[in-house]
Design an enzyme around this catalytic site. Structure first.
Site, mmCIF file in Angstrom:
data_model
loop_
_atom_site.group_PDB
_atom_site.id
_atom_site.type_symbol
_atom_site.label_atom_id
_atom_site.label_comp_id
_atom_site.label_asym_id
_atom_site.label_seq_id
_atom_site.Cartn_x
_atom_site.Cartn_y
_atom_site.Cartn_z
ATOM 1 N N SER A 146 0.864 -1.187 0.000
ATOM 2 C CA SER A 146 0.000 0.000 0.000
ATOM 3 C C SER A 146 0.895 1.230 0.000
ATOM 4 O O SER A 146 2.079 1.135 0.351
ATOM 5 C CB SER A 146 -0.857 -0.014 1.276
ATOM 6 O OG SER A 146 -1.437 1.246 1.503
ATOM 7 N N TYR A 159 -1.944 -0.909 10.661
ATOM 8 C CA TYR A 159 -2.059 -1.256 9.234
ATOM 9 C C TYR A 159 -0.838 -0.732 8.474
ATOM 10 O O TYR A 159 -0.184 -1.467 7.728
ATOM 11 C CB TYR A 159 -3.357 -0.655 8.669
ATOM 12 C CG TYR A 159 -3.587 -0.914 7.202
ATOM 13 C CD1 TYR A 159 -4.184 -2.093 6.769
ATOM 14 C CD2 TYR A 159 -3.210 0.025 6.234
ATOM 15 C CE1 TYR A 159 -4.397 -2.332 5.414
ATOM 16 C CE2 TYR A 159 -3.426 -0.201 4.880
ATOM 17 C CZ TYR A 159 -4.015 -1.380 4.482
ATOM 18 O OH TYR A 159 -4.226 -1.609 3.143
#
Ligand code: NAP
Length: 269
Positions: A146, A159
């Site tokens: 990401s 995360y």
């Protein structure tokens, strides 16, 4: 060595929805045979996808069901893949969850679960499959990371921290694999319109959407496969995302970069 997925076996975790499902369809278009993974409770969805792909793309498709929140889930998944007796050319580590909120408010259990799925399963599958790939002198590992990997991500701190782990591991192992025929790639999308962003507590809108918008999983998948085939090891879809996430954190003072992240990743009221 040129990367070509035609008539090769590709394993994709989290293939029942979002980016994983879109990637599966792109690989099918490339003529790859697929081993698709999902949670046991998603069997009906994945079996439908399997039938559809076999019919439309004339490829072989196998399905494997495991829950990566269980500590032995990834190892069991690998063993099930091995039982299929296919020579796996490509592993796509994609299954993942998100937990939005302050670190001190999100429960220990929730964040531990995220680490087990998004970090431990990626690590285990990568470690288990790579040994086979090194032996067969070819292989491609694609870790869906990401843009969160490139700077701390307040409001979903764990995360982002996990994606940073995946990023560092992928880039380091890719260097170690030089000359082996095996390569490790990361795909680093910004926010993408998938069920992940409809998870509990994830706000309807965050400030960052004003800048980045929401990408379509099909576009991410298509561009990702093109980038991997071109040999890109780290791929951030979109020129603006590349500038903002790869270059800005390198030139801005860290304190300022973290302050901006805290602001733009907050919920828009
Ligand atoms: N969406 C974004 O904005 C975005 C941006 C950058 C990176 N990513 C990354 O892209 C990857 C795919 O996410 P997505 O956005 O496509 O989300 P998604 O549509 O929710 O897909 C996630 C997939 O992972 C599976 N999964 C979740 N928990 C699992 C578990 N315990 N065991 C096995 N499989 C499990 C899901 O299965 P179920 O359908 O059964 O839950 C689903 O197939 C993730 O690694 C995510 O971090 C997403």
């Amino acid at each position: 060595m040129a990367i070509n997925f035609n008539n090769r076996w590709v394993v994709i975790t989290g293939a029942s929805s979002g980016i994983g499902k879109a990637l599966a369809e792109c690989f099918a278009r490339e003529g790859a045979h697929l081993i698709l993974g999902a949670l046991p409770e998603e069997k009906h969805i994945l079996e439908n996808i399997k039938c559809e792909f076999q019919k439309h793309y004339h490829i072989e498709v196998a399905t494997v069901y495991q829950d990566f929140a269980k500590t032995d889930g990834a190892v069991k998944f690998y063993r099930q893949c091995k039982k299929l007796q296919k020579s796996v050319y490509c592993l796509v580590n994609n299954a993942g969850i998100i937990a939005y909120g302050y670190f001190h408010e999100l429960s220990h259990k929730t964040q531990h679960r995220l680490i087990t799925i998004n970090l431990m399963a990626y690590f285990s599958l990568m470690r288990l499959f790579i040994e086979d790939m090194i032996q067969q002198k070819e292989g491609v590992i694609i870790n869906i990371s990401s843009v969160s990997a490139f700077q701390p991500t307040p409001h979903h701190a764990v995360y982002g921290a996990v994606k940073a782990f995946v990023q560092s591991l992928s880039e380091a192992v890719n260097q170690e694999c030089r000359g082996t025929g095996v390569s490790v790639h990361t795909i680093n999308p910004s926010y993408t319109d998938t069920p992940l962003l409809k998870t509990n507590n994830f706000p309807d809108k965050i400030w960052w959407y004003r800048i980045s918008g929401l990408a379509k999983p099909q576009d991410i998948a298509r561009k990702a496969i093109k980038a991997v085939k071109k040999g890109k090891r780290v791929y951030v879809p979109g020129v603006m995302n590349t500038c903002i996430h790869l270059f800005l954190p390198r030139i801005l003072p860290r304190k300022l970069s973290n302050l901006i992240a805290n602001y733009v990743l907050g919920a828009e009221t």
